[in-house]
Design a protein around this motif. Structure first.
Motif, PDB file in Angstrom:
ATOM      1  N   ASN A  57       0.926  -0.911  -0.365  1.00  0.00           N
ATOM      2  CA  ASN A  57       0.436   0.037  -0.160  1.00  0.00           C
ATOM      3  C   ASN A  57       0.738   1.114  -0.253  1.00  0.00           C
ATOM      4  O   ASN A  57       0.649   2.124  -1.021  1.00  0.00           O
ATOM      5  N   ASP A 127      -3.255   9.281   2.224  1.00  0.00           N
ATOM      6  CA  ASP A 127      -3.355   7.771   2.797  1.00  0.00           C
ATOM      7  C   ASP A 127      -2.869   6.102   2.408  1.00  0.00           C
ATOM      8  O   ASP A 127      -3.745   5.541   1.521  1.00  0.00           O
ATOM      9  N   ALA A 128      -1.635   6.545   2.367  1.00  0.00           N
ATOM     10  CA  ALA A 128      -1.140   4.518   1.649  1.00  0.00           C
ATOM     11  C   ALA A 128      -0.468   4.076   2.765  1.00  0.00           C
ATOM     12  O   ALA A 128       0.893   3.994   2.906  1.00  0.00           O
ATOM     13  N   ILE A 129      -1.164   4.474   3.968  1.00  0.00           N
ATOM     14  CA  ILE A 129      -0.668   3.429   5.681  1.00  0.00           C
ATOM     15  C   ILE A 129      -0.555   1.557   5.088  1.00  0.00           C
ATOM     16  O   ILE A 129       0.113   1.239   5.101  1.00  0.00           O
ATOM     17  N   LEU A 130      -2.018   1.622   4.816  1.00  0.00           N
ATOM     18  CA  LEU A 130      -2.212   0.390   4.756  1.00  0.00           C
ATOM     19  C   LEU A 130      -2.688   0.206   3.929  1.00  0.00           C
ATOM     20  O   LEU A 130      -4.003   0.587   3.853  1.00  0.00           O
ATOM     21  N   VAL A 159      -5.996   4.979  -0.037  1.00  0.00           N
ATOM     22  CA  VAL A 159      -4.922   4.463  -1.433  1.00  0.00           C
ATOM     23  C   VAL A 159      -6.018   2.880  -1.404  1.00  0.00           C
ATOM     24  O   VAL A 159      -5.416   2.808   0.003  1.00  0.00           O
ATOM     25  N   THR A 161      -7.922   1.098   0.244  1.00  0.00           N
ATOM     26  CA  THR A 161      -8.469   1.277   1.685  1.00  0.00           C
ATOM     27  C   THR A 161      -8.152   2.386   2.600  1.00  0.00           C
ATOM     28  O   THR A 161      -7.472   2.485   3.025  1.00  0.00           O
ATOM     29  N   SER A 163      -7.103   4.103   6.083  1.00  0.00           N
ATOM     30  CA  SER A 163      -6.299   2.566   7.136  1.00  0.00           C
ATOM     31  C   SER A 163      -6.233   2.258   7.664  1.00  0.00           C
ATOM     32  O   SER A 163      -7.121   3.153   8.762  1.00  0.00           O
TER      33      SER A 163
HETATM   34  K   LIG Z   1      -4.462   2.869   2.570  1.00  0.00           K
END
Ligand SMILES: [K+]
Ligand SMILES: NC(=O)C1=CN([C@@H]2O[C@H](COP(=O)(O)OP(=O)(O)OC[C@H]3O[C@@H](n4cnc5c(N)ncnc54)[C@H](O)[C@@H]3O)[C@@H](O)[C@H]2O)[C@@H](O)CC1
Length: 480
Positions: A57, A127-130, A159, A161, A163
């Motif tokens: 992610n 938001d590309a954490i999880l 991104v 989902t 996070s």
């Molecule tokens: K995400």
């Protein structure tokens, strides 16, 4: 009707896409580029902060950041961890490319480095954490970052989902509250409650229609279980005029990972099979040469002690044997039926594995084209799973249809059908029928391809058996 995919199905599709020529790296490139495009189209070129986790992610986030920077936007990136914590191939590569594009990446080594200010000096947060790899409640740096993102006045774009969203359960105890979710390929259950845009990332049609390594990720096999017996107990009932056939089935089931495999055969066959390999447990039946009505009672207890029964191979078509097989079938619940057990008057159930001639015998239908419709209709009317063998196999439960095109020309040699039945039985003992049959067709063909690379047209069914564990290991390890 909305089409949903689960996190597991998505992983399977990605693995199949990679196998059919669209690599994990290309999927990530498409995913990140699409996020940047959607964001530019909706919000224009604002000051963007991309917050990235250490998995794929985060990799999508690196790609999106690169595209936004290339189009002239002001972009900064926060990585929740050190660069050396990013381990997955495509994500590592895209972190490198991002640095080459001179985008500033701040590595967060300790929670104190995450300050409120860094989340407020931007107009948009990506938001590309999880993503779909997230499970349970968000922890550690991810949890802290999620809180800071939610307290920021910036527009939030998640991104794939939000996070913290658990794609397995659709639950979201602590997660980013996004203005927009850009999710990939198809809707995930639970995302309906957000403003969600589904974008195509180039997963090829074949990844969906054909069996591939991803189908191995959807099933359990040895290694997913802890105790003896949990990986499945398979009873093979066959043999009589032919002796090698049930032995091949049993060896294939063992090589696929079944814990216990027993071969119930007429006495002469049982004695010979026992001498083939110390790995085989045999159960001699009442008659020396063929399966008879006297075996029906004899097998009742054996059947109850196994998870799946695989029957028919090498039994011959003596009328008494066929009558007995029909009676034995009635005692079985989960069963794989092949060869002589495929007769029109029998109470067919479970998984049937006919070639076209056998399919004609049990259905009365002469398959003209690829057989999809005929097999689907037959499965629907009989409430069973059909694995119709051919150059392209058709696997169907009457609703879903999958094709399988693995295999090699050398597999026309005798015994390969018995091997497929054994693989199917082993997988069916710990998995649902359709998923087991699909994965079995793929494994059998891939093992045949491996054997053909080694032995060419000299390959034997035993060589295919030998290759089963290698292909299973290889494909289960290859994940992006
Ligand atoms: K995400
Ligand atoms: N596999 C692929 O090739 C592709 C994946 N894609 C992206 O990859 C994502 C899935 O990537 P991954 O499987 O690497 O998983 P994620 O990137 O979603 O997360 C993986 C990391 O998060 C950690 N983690 C899991 N649950 C956590 C929690 N509750 N709190 C804190 N940390 C947690 C894991 O230990 C792991 O290190 C998709 O959502 C999508 O965005 C796309 O790039 C398309 C291609």
């Amino acid at each position: 009707m909305v089409e949903y995919v689960t996190a597991e199905e998505m992983r399977a599709l990605e693995a199949n896409a990679d196998y059919y020529g669209v690599s994990y790296g290309t999927l990530m490139e498409n995913a990140g580029r699409k996020v940047a495009e959607v964001l530019r189209a909706l919000y224009g070129c604002k000051r963007v902060l991309v917050v990235c986790g250490k998995g794929n992610n985060g990799g999508d986030g690196f790609v999106a950041a690169r595209y936004l920077a290339m189009s002239g936007c002001h972009v900064s990136v926060i990585l929740l961890g050190r660069a050396s914590d990013v381990k997955k191939g495509p994500a590592v590569e895209n972190l490198f490319k991002l640095r080459m594009a001179k985008v500033d990446v701040m590595e967060i080594e300790a929670p104190e480095m995450l300050t409120r200010e860094s989340f407020e000096a931007c107009e948009i947060i990506i938001d590309a954490i999880l993503g779909t790899g997230s499970y349970g409640v968000a922890r550690g740096l991810a949890a802290r970052a999620i809180n800071l993102i939610n307290n920021s006045p910036a527009i939030k774009v998640s991104v794939d989902t939000p996070s913290g969203f658990d794609a397995r359960t659709g639950q979201c105890p602590l997660c980013v509250k996004p203005d927009l979710v850009v999710t990939f390929h198809a809707m995930k259950k639970g995302l309906e409650r957000y403003n969600t845009e589904v974008v195509d990332i180039g997963i090829p049609e074949k990844a969906m229609t054909h069996a591939g390594p991803g189908d191995l990720l959807l099933i359990k096999s040895r290694g997913d279980f802890e105790h003896k017996g949990q990986s499945g107990r398979v009873l093979v009932i066959g043999g009589g005029p032919y002796i090698g056939a049930p032995a091949l089935t049993a060896m294939a089931a063992l090589r696929t990972g079944a814990d216990i495999v027993t071969v119930a055969s007429p006495r002469r066959a049982a004695d010979i099979i026992a001498s083939y390999s110390p790995n085989l447990i045999t159960y001699p039946l009442s008659d020396r040469n063929k399966i008879t009505g006297a075996d029906v009672d004899l097998l009742t207890e054996q059947i109850s002690r196994h998870d799946v029964i695989v029957m028919g191979m090498g039994a011959g078509h003596d009328p008494e044997t066929l009558r007995a097989l029909g009676e034995i079938m009635k005692l079985c619940d989960r069963v794989v039926l092949d060869a002589d057990a495929l007769q029109p008057e029998m109470p067919l159930k479970g998984i049937v594995t006919p070639h076209r001639g056998e399919f004609r015998r049990i259905s009365g239908i002469d398959v003209a084209g690829d057989g999809q419709e005929e097999a689907r209709e037959f499965s629907r009317s009989k409430n069973l799973v059909t694995l119709l063998k051919g150059r392209t196999d058709v696997i169907t439960d009457g609703q879903r249809v999958k094709l399988n095109s693995t295999g090699s020309p050398g597999m026309t040699v005798g015994g390969t059908g018995d091997v497929l039945a054994g693989i199917t039985g082993a997988l069916y003992s710990v998995n649902p029928a359709f998923e087991a049959a699909t994965a079995a067709a793929f494994i059998s063909g891939a093992a045949g391809e491996m054997a053909f690379r080694e032995k060419g047209y000299g390959l034997l069914a035993t060589d295919v058996v030998h290759c089963i564990p290698y292909v299973m290991k290889e494909f289960r390890q290859q994940q992006g």
